[in-house]
Scaffold this motif. Structure first.
Motif, PDB file in Angstrom:
ATOM      1  N   HIS A  13       0.853  -1.182   0.000  1.00  0.00           N
ATOM      2  CA  HIS A  13       0.000   0.000   0.000  1.00  0.00           C
ATOM      3  C   HIS A  13       0.889   1.233   0.000  1.00  0.00           C
ATOM      4  O   HIS A  13       1.619   1.485   0.961  1.00  0.00           O
ATOM      5  N   LEU A  14       0.846   1.996  -1.078  1.00  0.00           N
ATOM      6  CA  LEU A  14       1.607   3.238  -1.206  1.00  0.00           C
ATOM      7  C   LEU A  14       0.638   4.399  -0.988  1.00  0.00           C
ATOM      8  O   LEU A  14      -0.203   4.686  -1.852  1.00  0.00           O
ATOM      9  N   THR A 134      -3.123   5.129  -2.799  1.00  0.00           N
ATOM     10  CA  THR A 134      -4.143   6.000  -2.236  1.00  0.00           C
ATOM     11  C   THR A 134      -3.527   7.365  -1.982  1.00  0.00           C
ATOM     12  O   THR A 134      -2.320   7.549  -2.082  1.00  0.00           O
ATOM     13  N   GLY A 135      -4.379   8.351  -1.641  1.00  0.00           N
ATOM     14  CA  GLY A 135      -3.849   9.625  -1.176  1.00  0.00           C
ATOM     15  C   GLY A 135      -4.130  10.801  -2.076  1.00  0.00           C
ATOM     16  O   GLY A 135      -5.139  10.851  -2.780  1.00  0.00           O
ATOM     17  N   ALA A 136      -3.197  11.751  -2.078  1.00  0.00           N
ATOM     18  CA  ALA A 136      -3.403  13.059  -2.690  1.00  0.00           C
ATOM     19  C   ALA A 136      -2.224  13.435  -3.606  1.00  0.00           C
ATOM     20  O   ALA A 136      -1.093  13.068  -3.319  1.00  0.00           O
ATOM     21  N   LEU A 158      -6.287   0.985  -7.719  1.00  0.00           N
ATOM     22  CA  LEU A 158      -6.725   2.306  -7.263  1.00  0.00           C
ATOM     23  C   LEU A 158      -8.106   2.197  -6.624  1.00  0.00           C
ATOM     24  O   LEU A 158      -9.101   2.036  -7.333  1.00  0.00           O
ATOM     25  N   PRO A 159      -8.196   2.285  -5.294  1.00  0.00           N
ATOM     26  CA  PRO A 159      -9.512   2.384  -4.656  1.00  0.00           C
ATOM     27  C   PRO A 159     -10.026   3.823  -4.788  1.00  0.00           C
ATOM     28  O   PRO A 159      -9.471   4.753  -4.208  1.00  0.00           O
ATOM     29  N   PHE A 188      -9.538  -0.380 -11.119  1.00  0.00           N
ATOM     30  CA  PHE A 188     -10.292   0.440 -10.181  1.00  0.00           C
ATOM     31  C   PHE A 188     -11.128  -0.454  -9.290  1.00  0.00           C
ATOM     32  O   PHE A 188     -11.678  -1.462  -9.720  1.00  0.00           O
ATOM     33  N   THR A 189     -11.251  -0.036  -8.065  1.00  0.00           N
ATOM     34  CA  THR A 189     -12.103  -0.745  -7.133  1.00  0.00           C
ATOM     35  C   THR A 189     -12.542   0.259  -6.077  1.00  0.00           C
ATOM     36  O   THR A 189     -12.405   1.461  -6.241  1.00  0.00           O
TER      37      THR A 189
END
Length: 205
Positions: A13-14, A134-136, A158-159, A188-189
């Motif tokens: 998980h990044l 995940t993230g910004a 990519l969630p 995608f999920t």
């Protein structure tokens, strides 16, 4: 996404740039971060030992930035150079900060977490072949992370409910780009489906 199959992949998980400088009332604030933080936190808590948090670290001054592009960028954003900004803004937001360790933290000088860092070595040591990103922000540092990962041969998950941006328009455009042009390398999920398909490791693993 029903039927998401992530076995027998080696996953990491990044989590990209979930930092106070983007969460608090600054010129770089990403308003959606508060909305996605509980989702990101659930993924990171369930897989803390397989999580790497990135932090974007600006240079001390524009003169210390790498190359004319970054120097011009930090001339514009001089208030975010480390000689001027509150150093606490660099830190991860809570409760993510409390997860490291066992999660790792990776400081990066550019948009991509692979640029100027040892991320590649860390992933090789873990024998990772798949990155949950995940993230910004969806259209800046997450974009750089996804494209770098694809170039290096990683499969990317990519969630969608764990990504955030300060722009609805470009966030939506990037989701379409990933789905339309990178569908063989990016899936995608949502977080619920991801967590069902990605069992937690036992303490002995």
């Amino acid at each position: 996404m029903p039927g998401l199959d992530l076995t027998p992949r080696r996953m990491v998980h990044l989590c990209v740039d979930m930092q106070k400088m983007f969460a608090e009332e600054t010129e770089w604030r990403t308003p959606w971060m508060e909305r996605v933080l509980p989702v990101v936190t659930e993924i990171a808590e369930r897989h803390a030992a397989d999580t790497i948090f990135t932090r974007f670290i600006p240079p001390a001054s524009p003169d210390e930035a790498a190359g004319v592009g970054w120097r011009a960028y930090f001339e514009r954003w001089r208030s975010f150079t480390t000689e001027r900004m509150d150093p606490d803004l660099i830190e991860l937001v809570e409760p993510l900060r409390r997860l490291a360790p066992p999660a790792e933290t990776l400081d990066k000088p550019a948009f991509s977490p692979f640029s100027g860092t040892d991320l590649g070595r860390r992933l090789q040591e873990r024998k990772a072949d798949t990155l949950v990103i995940t993230g910004a922000e969806t259209d800046v540092c997450v974009l750089a992370a996804v494209l770098s990962a694809v170039d290096l041969g990683y499969f990317v998950v990519l969630p969608k409910d764990a990504l955030c941006s300060s722009s609805d328009e470009t966030h939506d455009a990037l989701l379409k780009l990933y789905a339309g042009r990178f569908s063989q390398q990016v899936v995608f999920t949502d977080a619920e489906s991801l967590l069902r398909a990605w069992p937690q490791r036992s303490a002995a693993a």
